[in-house]
Design a protein around this motif. Structure first.
Motif, PDB file in Angstrom:
ATOM      1  N   SER A 161      -7.148   4.449   5.884  1.00  0.00           N
ATOM      2  CA  SER A 161      -5.870   4.034   6.003  1.00  0.00           C
ATOM      3  C   SER A 161      -4.688   4.759   5.674  1.00  0.00           C
ATOM      4  N   ARG A 162      -4.881   5.888   4.752  1.00  0.00           N
ATOM      5  CA  ARG A 162      -3.929   6.914   4.522  1.00  0.00           C
ATOM      6  C   ARG A 162      -3.592   7.630   5.607  1.00  0.00           C
ATOM      7  N   GLN A 163      -4.641   8.206   6.223  1.00  0.00           N
ATOM      8  CA  GLN A 163      -4.668   8.971   7.484  1.00  0.00           C
ATOM      9  C   GLN A 163      -4.050   8.248   8.607  1.00  0.00           C
ATOM     10  N   LYS A 164      -4.172   6.999   8.913  1.00  0.00           N
ATOM     11  CA  LYS A 164      -3.610   6.004   9.904  1.00  0.00           C
ATOM     12  C   LYS A 164      -1.944   6.114   9.715  1.00  0.00           C
ATOM     13  N   LEU A 165      -1.657   5.742   8.076  1.00  0.00           N
ATOM     14  CA  LEU A 165      -0.293   5.567   7.830  1.00  0.00           C
ATOM     15  C   LEU A 165       0.339   6.743   7.917  1.00  0.00           C
ATOM     16  N   TYR A 166      -0.162   7.785   7.610  1.00  0.00           N
ATOM     17  CA  TYR A 166       0.463   9.252   7.758  1.00  0.00           C
ATOM     18  C   TYR A 166       0.703   9.558   8.995  1.00  0.00           C
ATOM     19  N   GLU A 167      -0.284   9.265   9.933  1.00  0.00           N
ATOM     20  CA  GLU A 167       0.063   9.560  11.274  1.00  0.00           C
ATOM     21  C   GLU A 167       1.298   8.988  12.044  1.00  0.00           C
ATOM     22  N   VAL A 168       1.330   7.905  11.525  1.00  0.00           N
ATOM     23  CA  VAL A 168       2.491   6.902  12.064  1.00  0.00           C
ATOM     24  C   VAL A 168       3.782   7.474  11.218  1.00  0.00           C
ATOM     25  N   LEU A 169       3.616   7.437   9.960  1.00  0.00           N
ATOM     26  CA  LEU A 169       4.683   7.805   8.981  1.00  0.00           C
ATOM     27  C   LEU A 169       5.670   8.881   9.217  1.00  0.00           C
ATOM     28  N   LYS A 170       4.549   9.964   9.601  1.00  0.00           N
ATOM     29  CA  LYS A 170       5.303  11.349   9.407  1.00  0.00           C
ATOM     30  C   LYS A 170       6.155  11.318  10.778  1.00  0.00           C
ATOM     31  N   ASP A 171       5.746  10.864  12.029  1.00  0.00           N
ATOM     32  CA  ASP A 171       6.770  10.636  13.273  1.00  0.00           C
ATOM     33  C   ASP A 171       7.824   9.703  13.153  1.00  0.00           C
ATOM     34  N   GLN A 172       7.464   8.625  12.650  1.00  0.00           N
ATOM     35  CA  GLN A 172       8.466   7.473  12.408  1.00  0.00           C
ATOM     36  C   GLN A 172       9.652   8.298  11.301  1.00  0.00           C
ATOM     37  N   TYR A 173       9.255   9.032  10.513  1.00  0.00           N
ATOM     38  CA  TYR A 173      10.328   9.612   9.453  1.00  0.00           C
ATOM     39  C   TYR A 173      10.927  10.581   9.797  1.00  0.00           C
ATOM     40  N   SER A 174      10.509  11.159  10.699  1.00  0.00           N
ATOM     41  CA  SER A 174      11.274  12.557  11.533  1.00  0.00           C
ATOM     42  C   SER A 174      12.040  11.919  12.464  1.00  0.00           C
ATOM     43  N   LEU A 175      11.853  10.592  13.317  1.00  0.00           N
ATOM     44  CA  LEU A 175      12.641   9.851  14.091  1.00  0.00           C
ATOM     45  C   LEU A 175      14.046   9.399  13.233  1.00  0.00           C
ATOM     46  N   PHE A 176      13.347   8.603  12.060  1.00  0.00           N
ATOM     47  CA  PHE A 176      14.479   7.899  11.243  1.00  0.00           C
ATOM     48  C   PHE A 176      15.533   9.066  10.695  1.00  0.00           C
ATOM     49  N   ASP A 229      -0.891  11.689   1.182  1.00  0.00           N
ATOM     50  CA  ASP A 229      -0.833  10.735  -0.054  1.00  0.00           C
ATOM     51  C   ASP A 229       0.436  10.738  -0.768  1.00  0.00           C
ATOM     52  N   LYS A 230       1.085  11.584  -0.651  1.00  0.00           N
ATOM     53  CA  LYS A 230       2.782  11.668  -1.074  1.00  0.00           C
ATOM     54  C   LYS A 230       3.485  10.879  -0.420  1.00  0.00           C
ATOM     55  N   ILE A 231       3.380  11.152   1.017  1.00  0.00           N
ATOM     56  CA  ILE A 231       4.396  10.373   1.928  1.00  0.00           C
ATOM     57  C   ILE A 231       4.080   8.955   1.951  1.00  0.00           C
ATOM     58  N   VAL A 232       2.563   8.431   1.908  1.00  0.00           N
ATOM     59  CA  VAL A 232       2.302   7.196   1.859  1.00  0.00           C
ATOM     60  C   VAL A 232       2.736   6.601   0.819  1.00  0.00           C
ATOM     61  N   ARG A 233       2.409   7.083  -0.367  1.00  0.00           N
ATOM     62  CA  ARG A 233       2.802   6.691  -1.732  1.00  0.00           C
ATOM     63  C   ARG A 233       4.231   6.266  -2.039  1.00  0.00           C
ATOM     64  N   MET A 234       5.174   7.399  -1.467  1.00  0.00           N
ATOM     65  CA  MET A 234       6.332   7.020  -1.523  1.00  0.00           C
ATOM     66  C   MET A 234       6.997   5.867  -0.502  1.00  0.00           C
ATOM     67  N   GLU A 251      13.954   1.628   6.763  1.00  0.00           N
ATOM     68  CA  GLU A 251      12.687   2.223   6.322  1.00  0.00           C
ATOM     69  C   GLU A 251      11.620   1.397   6.011  1.00  0.00           C
ATOM     70  N   LYS A 252      12.261   0.240   5.316  1.00  0.00           N
ATOM     71  CA  LYS A 252      11.119  -0.871   5.212  1.00  0.00           C
ATOM     72  C   LYS A 252      10.465  -1.443   6.599  1.00  0.00           C
ATOM     73  N   LYS A 253      11.140  -1.538   7.379  1.00  0.00           N
ATOM     74  CA  LYS A 253      10.773  -1.829   8.816  1.00  0.00           C
ATOM     75  C   LYS A 253       9.592  -0.824   9.351  1.00  0.00           C
ATOM     76  N   ILE A 254      10.168   0.633   9.220  1.00  0.00           N
ATOM     77  CA  ILE A 254       9.338   1.492   9.601  1.00  0.00           C
ATOM     78  C   ILE A 254       7.752   1.363   8.801  1.00  0.00           C
ATOM     79  N   VAL A 255       7.768   1.375   7.561  1.00  0.00           N
ATOM     80  CA  VAL A 255       6.695   1.036   6.608  1.00  0.00           C
ATOM     81  C   VAL A 255       5.809  -0.288   7.194  1.00  0.00           C
TER      82      VAL A 255
END
Lengths: 190, 134
Positions: A168-183, B6-11, A118-122
């Motif tokens: 930044s939030r938009q960029k992170l969300y784009e990466v994290l939503k895919d990464q999280y589903s994979l993870f 916002d929720k996902i990034v914060r978490m 999880e940490k690595k993904i973030v």
């Protein structure tokens, strides 16, 4: 405003009790180190910078305006020191270093696999942002600092901070939503 | 979508947590501080015995006296010079009629002042060294 606890230790340090500074180091060392890591992306360098920050804070304590926020002040010094270090070393930093930083710097082998992943993904996601954006995101989402304080720390206008945080939030969300589903799918198959 | 982002990034940021420095971090910081505090020179505020205004006043009085003495025998006389013109004073100041004497007095005075300044500087250094050793 300085918290009463910080105020107490600052007063003691100014009165000549150097040992009282240990409490301030213990309280802020993780956040100062994290901000330095976010900017420099390198553990050893970040530790050097964090040490320099505390030494600088100690020597500048007499000039600190106690009406202002100690936390904001120390984070501002951290950002400035880290960015200065980054600028002086910029030529030496290549993409290879960034990759090394990702695996050797960020990766803590003592933690379990799940939190490591999880940490690595973030942290991978954070690498898509600029140094300042990484600092802003950490201050805003982890430390829950106000836009005003972040603007003071990063020496930007509040509007600029808001815009950068939004992007930044938009960029992170784009990466994290895919990464999280994979993870999540990896964890589920294991 | 913004709320979800916002929720996902914060978490995620919260979950990633903070980076931890090495175990010796605190010790290293305190050692650096203690070393630098020991090495740092003691700053002592030096206050002049005679203030700037004091020196100006002394300079003014000395200049006035010199002018008075030098102009005693000239045609031009300041109104207050008359008070100096008692017989005794005139005899006493008559030594200044010799130009060589006046020049030698001025040179000696400069020499003494220069040495006083050099000696006081040296003494300040000794004093600071002594304080630092304590």
């Amino acid at each position: 405003m300085v918290t009463s606890e910080d105020q107490l230790f600052i007063t003691q340090v100014l009165a000549g009790n150097t040992a009282a500074f240990e409490h301030l180091v213990r309280k802020y060392q993780d956040m100062v180190f994290t901000l330095a890591v976010r900017v420099l992306n390198h553990h050893e360098e970040a530790e050097e910078v964090a040490q320099d920050v505390f030494v600088k804070v100690f020597h500048s304590l007499s000039g600190f305006q106690q009406k202002s926020n100690f936390k904001t002040w120390i984070y501002r010094i951290t950002c400035n020191e880290s960015i200065n270090r980054l600028r002086s070393k910029k030529n030496k930093i290549s993409m290879v270093n960034l990759e090394e930083g990702l695996t050797a710097g960020f990766y803590d082998q003592n933690q379990n696999l799940e939190s490591d992943e999880e940490k690595k993904i973030v942290q991978q996601a954070l690498l898509t942002l600029s140094e300042t954006e990484r600092v802003m995101v950490t201050l805003y989402y982890y430390d829950e600092m106000s836009i005003k304080d972040i603007a003071t720390i990063t020496d930007m206008t509040e509007t600029n901070v808001k815009t950068k945080l939004f992007r930044s939030r938009q960029k992170l969300y784009e990466v994290l939503k895919d990464q999280y589903s994979l993870f999540t799918s990896i964890i589920q198959t294991n | 979508m913004d709320r979800e982002a916002d929720k996902i990034v914060r978490m995620s940021i919260k979950k990633a947590g903070l980076e931890k420095p090495g175990k010796d971090f605190l010790h290293s910081v305190m050692s650096k501080i203690e070393t630098q505090t020991e090495v740092a020179p003691v700053r002592i505020k030096n206050e002049a015995l005679i203030s700037r205004n004091g020196w100006l006043l002394i300079g003014g009085i000395v200049s006035l006296l010199l002018v008075t003495v030098l102009l005693t025998d000239s045609e031009y006389k300041l109104p207050f010079v008359i008070s100096f013109e008692t017989e005794m004073l005139h005899d006493y100041f008559s030594i200044f009629e010799s130009r060589i004497f006046v020049v030698s007095i001025v040179i000696t005075a400069i020499f003494v002042l220069l040495h006083t300044w050099l000696i006081s500087r040296k003494m300040d250094d000794w004093y600071l060294r002594y304080k630092h050793q304590m």
